[in-house]
Design an enzyme around this catalytic site. Structure first.
Site, PDB file in Angstrom:
ATOM      1  N   HIS A 119      44.888  38.585  40.185  1.00  0.00           N
ATOM      2  CA  HIS A 119      45.690  38.192  39.447  1.00  0.00           C
ATOM      3  C   HIS A 119      46.232  39.202  37.660  1.00  0.00           C
ATOM      4  O   HIS A 119      46.037  39.712  38.210  1.00  0.00           O
ATOM      5  CB  HIS A 119      44.711  37.418  38.308  1.00  0.00           C
ATOM      6  CG  HIS A 119      43.249  38.055  37.933  1.00  0.00           C
ATOM      7  ND1 HIS A 119      42.031  37.648  37.842  1.00  0.00           N
ATOM      8  CD2 HIS A 119      43.017  38.855  36.102  1.00  0.00           C
ATOM      9  CE1 HIS A 119      41.235  38.261  37.307  1.00  0.00           C
ATOM     10  NE2 HIS A 119      41.927  38.969  36.461  1.00  0.00           N
ATOM     11  N   ASP A 124      46.877  35.090  27.504  1.00  0.00           N
ATOM     12  CA  ASP A 124      45.620  33.734  28.298  1.00  0.00           C
ATOM     13  C   ASP A 124      44.564  33.899  26.816  1.00  0.00           C
ATOM     14  O   ASP A 124      44.265  34.983  25.315  1.00  0.00           O
ATOM     15  CB  ASP A 124      45.241  34.258  28.824  1.00  0.00           C
ATOM     16  CG  ASP A 124      45.539  36.054  29.635  1.00  0.00           C
ATOM     17  OD1 ASP A 124      44.775  36.543  28.439  1.00  0.00           O
ATOM     18  OD2 ASP A 124      44.583  35.949  30.248  1.00  0.00           O
ATOM     19  N   ASP A 157      41.923  41.063  42.562  1.00  0.00           N
ATOM     20  CA  ASP A 157      42.028  39.503  43.451  1.00  0.00           C
ATOM     21  C   ASP A 157      43.872  39.713  43.024  1.00  0.00           C
ATOM     22  O   ASP A 157      43.651  39.088  43.539  1.00  0.00           O
ATOM     23  CB  ASP A 157      41.477  38.654  43.360  1.00  0.00           C
ATOM     24  CG  ASP A 157      41.215  37.408  41.873  1.00  0.00           C
ATOM     25  OD1 ASP A 157      42.240  38.145  41.355  1.00  0.00           O
ATOM     26  OD2 ASP A 157      41.032  36.385  41.839  1.00  0.00           O
TER      27      ASP A 157
END
Ligand code: F6R
Length: 235
Positions: free
Chosen positions: A131, A67, A129
């Site tokens: 991800h 990313d 969370d």
């Protein structure tokens, strides 16, 4: 998917760096998928040390990062800068072979990966969370490389690297969950008690509310946890 619990993050870095170093020795043209964040820093440090000691040649290795931020005004906070600092400048990799997703290649990143032969080993961290990459809860399991809006919790977590929370970019380009699932081998590292809930939920449920749980479907996914990150799972 296999969960491996180690005593410390140091032990994890030693083992994962060995897997990468041996991978490069066996296949000098290996394709690596790489992550940023705090988690892989120790592993990258060990890779640099072992590459020097054992004279491992990275010149033909290709990398694809997971990313990259969008609308990031501070170049020193880019993931390219992170990778240069924590890994690439310490090994003899050819920077032309190091790739990042971005605004110009959103639609072609998956194809670039496939054309290069596909990712042999993908390194991952995990968000609180659940991800992976910037695939936040709710991201479809069949997603390809795309633009992601960061959730408030992720912006807050990432603000530790910035001067203030207002400086944290709110968008990024990320490999999708399907992109990640295509890697031949996946190594996810989770350290510290703040990852314990995410590890528990990725091992228990398999749905889009926990993006990392897609790895349950993977034939060769190793989940390296230290004791703290593994404290909520049944062993
Ligand atoms: C980074 C990335 C993120 C991180 C995750 C954990 O390239 O894709 O998914 O792996 O946010 O970050 P750390 O390691 O800082 O806890």
């Amino acid at each position: 998917m296999k969960i491996i619990v180690k005593n410390s993050k140091k032990e994890i870095a030693e083992e994962v760096s060995d897997i990468i170093i041996n991978g490069v020795k066996e296949n000098p043209r290996i394709i690596l998928g790489l992550a940023t964040g705090s988690t892989p820093i120790d592993t990258y440090k060990d890779i640099i040390e072992k590459a020097k000691e054992q004279k491992v040649d990275f010149s033909k290795v290709t990398t694809f990062n997971l990313d990259e931020y969008l609308d990031n005004p501070d170049e020193t906070q880019s993931y390219r800068y992170f990778m240069d600092t924590h890994l690439f400048n310490g090994i003899n990799i050819n920077k032309k072979n190091t790739h990042f997703p971005g605004i110009d290649n959103i639609g072609t990143y998956d194809e670039m990966i496939a054309k290069s032969g596909g990712i042999d080993i993908q390194i991952l961290g995990i968000g609180r969370d659940g991800h992976i990459g910037f695939n936040e809860p709710g991201t479809p399991f069949d997603s390809k490389t795309h633009i992601a809006e960061l959730k408030e919790e992720t912006i807050k977590d990432n603000s530790r690297f910035f001067r203030s929370i207002d400086d944290v970019p709110t968008r990024a380009v990320t490999m999708g969950l399907d992109t990640i699932l295509h890697a031949r081998k996946v190594i996810l590292i989770a350290t510290g008690e703040n990852k314990a809930e995410a590890i528990k939920s990725m091992s228990e449920k398999n749905d889009v509310n926990c993006p990392a749980s897609i790895l349950q479907k993977h034939q060769d996914a190793l989940i390296y946890c230290d004791k703290e990150a593994a404290e909520l799972i049944n062993k």
